[in-house]
Scaffold this motif. Structure first.
Motif, PDB file in Angstrom:
ATOM      1  N   VAL A 140       0.961  -1.216  -0.036  1.00  0.00           N
ATOM      2  CA  VAL A 140      -0.106   0.128   0.128  1.00  0.00           C
ATOM      3  C   VAL A 140       0.892   1.440  -0.095  1.00  0.00           C
ATOM      4  N   MET A 141       0.464   2.190  -0.717  1.00  0.00           N
ATOM      5  CA  MET A 141       1.178   3.546  -0.907  1.00  0.00           C
ATOM      6  C   MET A 141       0.676   4.341  -0.072  1.00  0.00           C
ATOM      7  N   LEU A 142       1.399   4.930   0.945  1.00  0.00           N
ATOM      8  CA  LEU A 142       0.837   5.642   2.162  1.00  0.00           C
ATOM      9  C   LEU A 142       1.188   7.338   1.848  1.00  0.00           C
ATOM     10  N   ALA A 191      -4.957   3.560  13.760  1.00  0.00           N
ATOM     11  CA  ALA A 191      -5.194   3.206  12.382  1.00  0.00           C
ATOM     12  C   ALA A 191      -3.753   2.675  11.928  1.00  0.00           C
ATOM     13  N   MET A 192      -3.074   3.647  12.275  1.00  0.00           N
ATOM     14  CA  MET A 192      -1.408   3.397  11.767  1.00  0.00           C
ATOM     15  C   MET A 192      -0.755   2.069  12.311  1.00  0.00           C
ATOM     16  N   ALA A 193      -1.105   1.850  13.508  1.00  0.00           N
ATOM     17  CA  ALA A 193      -0.721   0.510  14.111  1.00  0.00           C
ATOM     18  C   ALA A 193      -1.256  -0.529  13.139  1.00  0.00           C
ATOM     19  N   GLN A 194      -2.537  -0.412  12.724  1.00  0.00           N
ATOM     20  CA  GLN A 194      -3.041  -1.526  11.969  1.00  0.00           C
ATOM     21  C   GLN A 194      -2.854  -1.373  10.531  1.00  0.00           C
ATOM     22  N   LEU A 195      -2.383  -0.316  10.213  1.00  0.00           N
ATOM     23  CA  LEU A 195      -1.894  -0.370   8.759  1.00  0.00           C
ATOM     24  C   LEU A 195      -0.612  -1.022   8.652  1.00  0.00           C
ATOM     25  N   GLU A 196       0.258  -0.547   9.779  1.00  0.00           N
ATOM     26  CA  GLU A 196       1.609  -1.376   9.915  1.00  0.00           C
ATOM     27  C   GLU A 196       1.573  -2.887   9.894  1.00  0.00           C
ATOM     28  N   ASN A 250      -0.690  -4.859   9.069  1.00  0.00           N
ATOM     29  CA  ASN A 250      -1.543  -5.845   7.913  1.00  0.00           C
ATOM     30  C   ASN A 250      -1.088  -5.389   6.484  1.00  0.00           C
ATOM     31  N   PHE A 251      -0.253  -4.338   6.202  1.00  0.00           N
ATOM     32  CA  PHE A 251       0.035  -4.149   5.053  1.00  0.00           C
ATOM     33  C   PHE A 251       1.628  -3.628   5.013  1.00  0.00           C
ATOM     34  N   THR A 252       2.446  -3.795   3.817  1.00  0.00           N
ATOM     35  CA  THR A 252       3.563  -3.324   3.658  1.00  0.00           C
ATOM     36  C   THR A 252       3.440  -2.017   3.042  1.00  0.00           C
ATOM     37  N   LEU A 253       3.736  -0.993   3.905  1.00  0.00           N
ATOM     38  CA  LEU A 253       3.358   0.629   3.741  1.00  0.00           C
ATOM     39  C   LEU A 253       4.825   1.035   2.998  1.00  0.00           C
ATOM     40  N   HIS A 254       4.473   1.548   2.001  1.00  0.00           N
ATOM     41  CA  HIS A 254       5.325   2.399   1.287  1.00  0.00           C
ATOM     42  C   HIS A 254       5.298   4.003   1.576  1.00  0.00           C
ATOM     43  N   ARG A 255       6.172   4.445   2.224  1.00  0.00           N
ATOM     44  CA  ARG A 255       5.872   5.892   3.104  1.00  0.00           C
ATOM     45  C   ARG A 255       6.135   7.078   1.886  1.00  0.00           C
ATOM     46  N   TRP A 256       5.400   7.298   0.926  1.00  0.00           N
ATOM     47  CA  TRP A 256       5.543   8.629   0.133  1.00  0.00           C
ATOM     48  C   TRP A 256       5.446   9.710   0.971  1.00  0.00           C
ATOM     49  N   ASP A 257       4.700   9.776   2.059  1.00  0.00           N
ATOM     50  CA  ASP A 257       4.479  10.850   2.779  1.00  0.00           C
ATOM     51  C   ASP A 257       5.956  11.072   3.535  1.00  0.00           C
ATOM     52  N   LEU A 258       6.752  10.291   3.783  1.00  0.00           N
ATOM     53  CA  LEU A 258       8.123  10.600   4.755  1.00  0.00           C
ATOM     54  C   LEU A 258       8.837  10.732   3.417  1.00  0.00           C
ATOM     55  N   VAL A 286      -9.025   2.316   7.022  1.00  0.00           N
ATOM     56  CA  VAL A 286      -8.436   0.889   7.311  1.00  0.00           C
ATOM     57  C   VAL A 286      -9.634  -0.261   6.858  1.00  0.00           C
ATOM     58  N   ASP A 287     -10.665  -0.174   7.516  1.00  0.00           N
ATOM     59  CA  ASP A 287     -11.709  -1.066   6.987  1.00  0.00           C
ATOM     60  C   ASP A 287     -12.047  -1.278   5.584  1.00  0.00           C
ATOM     61  N   ASN A 288     -11.936  -0.140   4.752  1.00  0.00           N
ATOM     62  CA  ASN A 288     -11.978  -0.270   3.379  1.00  0.00           C
ATOM     63  C   ASN A 288     -10.908  -1.109   2.881  1.00  0.00           C
ATOM     64  N   LEU A 289      -9.800  -0.716   3.235  1.00  0.00           N
ATOM     65  CA  LEU A 289      -8.483  -1.375   2.757  1.00  0.00           C
ATOM     66  C   LEU A 289      -8.780  -2.914   3.183  1.00  0.00           C
ATOM     67  N   GLY A 290      -9.042  -3.289   4.338  1.00  0.00           N
ATOM     68  CA  GLY A 290      -9.115  -4.419   4.786  1.00  0.00           C
ATOM     69  C   GLY A 290     -10.281  -5.186   3.856  1.00  0.00           C
ATOM     70  N   ALA A 291     -11.424  -4.650   3.597  1.00  0.00           N
ATOM     71  CA  ALA A 291     -12.603  -5.315   2.706  1.00  0.00           C
ATOM     72  C   ALA A 291     -12.009  -5.499   1.437  1.00  0.00           C
ATOM     73  N   PHE A 292     -11.362  -4.493   0.736  1.00  0.00           N
ATOM     74  CA  PHE A 292     -10.896  -4.557  -0.584  1.00  0.00           C
ATOM     75  C   PHE A 292      -9.987  -5.729  -0.713  1.00  0.00           C
TER      76      PHE A 292
END
Length: 324
Positions: free
Chosen positions: A6-8, A16-21, A23-31, A296-302
């Motif tokens: 997931v591109m963040l 929410a960040m704890a759940q994202l980290e 459940n997903f491999t986050l690519h931190r565009w924001d940082l 987070v829940d929308n990502l999980g559903a997807f």
């Protein structure tokens, strides 16, 4: 088990960040210091973006992510997104209007009451000692028996309507199409403004609604009218509003949003007949947490192959083939 990429684009609330980290491999565009480089390196592996409405999703970003299928947004507004590019590619979009509905509706009523009952100048009157020196504060205006016009009758507009009706106001609304609701639909925006004492704007931002509230609407609302904006600053022709307020053609304004944020036009902020709030209608701990959780829940559903929880209809932006 491999976690989805997931591109963040924008950091979220702590839970929410704890759940994202987790459940997903986050690519931190924001940082990332080199944002183009992170897109070039990881764009093709990411099937989803996690973001909010202040981090633009433009056509170039969509092009750099050939496998993109979902943009999960933790805000209601997405006017910085190139929704046409998303629709052309068949990329789904989710937002969080349902999560912030009540707090935004409450803020609209807060601004309505604050402006009509003189809350800000009344507070200053007490603090300054003017009450003791000068006597009774000037009489204000009641809401009961007045007409509340609502521009935009989506989820939040309906919540505002329920609140306004409960306060004894007559509710009328403008929308792109009528809905099966207990309030009167007015297809002409000028007529709605002319028949309203207080006019609340709660439509989506973007080019389709830019300057929807123009000088003619403000003139119709008139020198005793109150204009409330809890939508986007772009929806109101701000220079025209400043002129109307300055010249007495519009009675007052109560605003949560502005054309230039976080530095509104000083001509506007200097006016005595405006009530101002810093784009904070959804700004409670509970609502911001709920907005981030819905992302987070929308990502999980997807990724689970389940229906999205709060999809945005992009069909109006899809490119239609020419008739043959």
């Amino acid at each position: 088990m491999t976690k989805p990429d997931v591109m963040l684009l924008a950091s979220q609330r702590p839970n929410a960040m704890a759940q994202l980290e987790a459940n997903f491999t986050l690519h931190r565009w924001d940082l990332a210091e080199d944002k183009a480089a992170i897109l070039a390196e990881h764009g093709a592996t990411c099937t989803a973006i996690a973001t909010h409405g202040h981090a633009p999703v433009d056509r170039a970003m969509v092009a750099a992510m050939p496998n993109l299928k979902l943009v999960s947004c933790s805000s209601a507004g997405f006017d910085t997104f190139d929704v046409t590019a998303l629709a052309e590619r068949g990329v789904a979009l989710t937002n969080t209007s349902s999560a912030l509905c009540d707090d935004v509706a409450d803020t609209a009523i807060m601004l309505l009451l604050g402006a009509r009952r003189g809350l800000v100048p009344g507070d200053a009157y007490v603090r300054s000692g003017s009450w003791g020196r000068e006597g009774m504060f000037p009489l204000q205006r009641s809401l009961k028996g007045r007409t509340l016009g609502i521009v935009g009758m989506g989820t939040i507009g309906q919540a505002i309507a329920h609140r306004g009706a409960a306060m004894g106001q007559t509710v009328r609304y403008w929308n792109r199409r009528p809905k099966d609701l207990p309030w009167a639909f007015e297809p002409d925006l000028i007529t709605l403004a002319r028949d309203s004492d207080n006019l609340v704007v709660i439509v989506a931002g973007g080019e389709g609604t830019r300057n929807l509230i123009d000088a003619s609407v403000m003139d119709a609302l008139g020198p005793d009218g109150l204009l409330i904006n809890v939508a986007r600053g772009s929806v109101i022709d701000e220079p025209a509003m400043i002129a109307a307020l300055s010249e007495g053609r519009l009675g007052a304004a109560a605003l949560d949003v502005f054309e230039n944020e976080p530095n509104p036009d000083p001509r506007l902020t200097a006016l005595p007949n405006v009530t101002l709030y810093p784009h904070h209608a959804s700004g409670t701990v509970e609502t911001r947490d709920a907005m981030a959780q819905l992302l987070v829940d929308n990502l999980g559903a997807f990724f689970a192959g389940q229906p999205l929880l709060s999809p945005v209809d992009l069909s109006a932006y899809a490119v239609r083939p020419n008739a043959t």
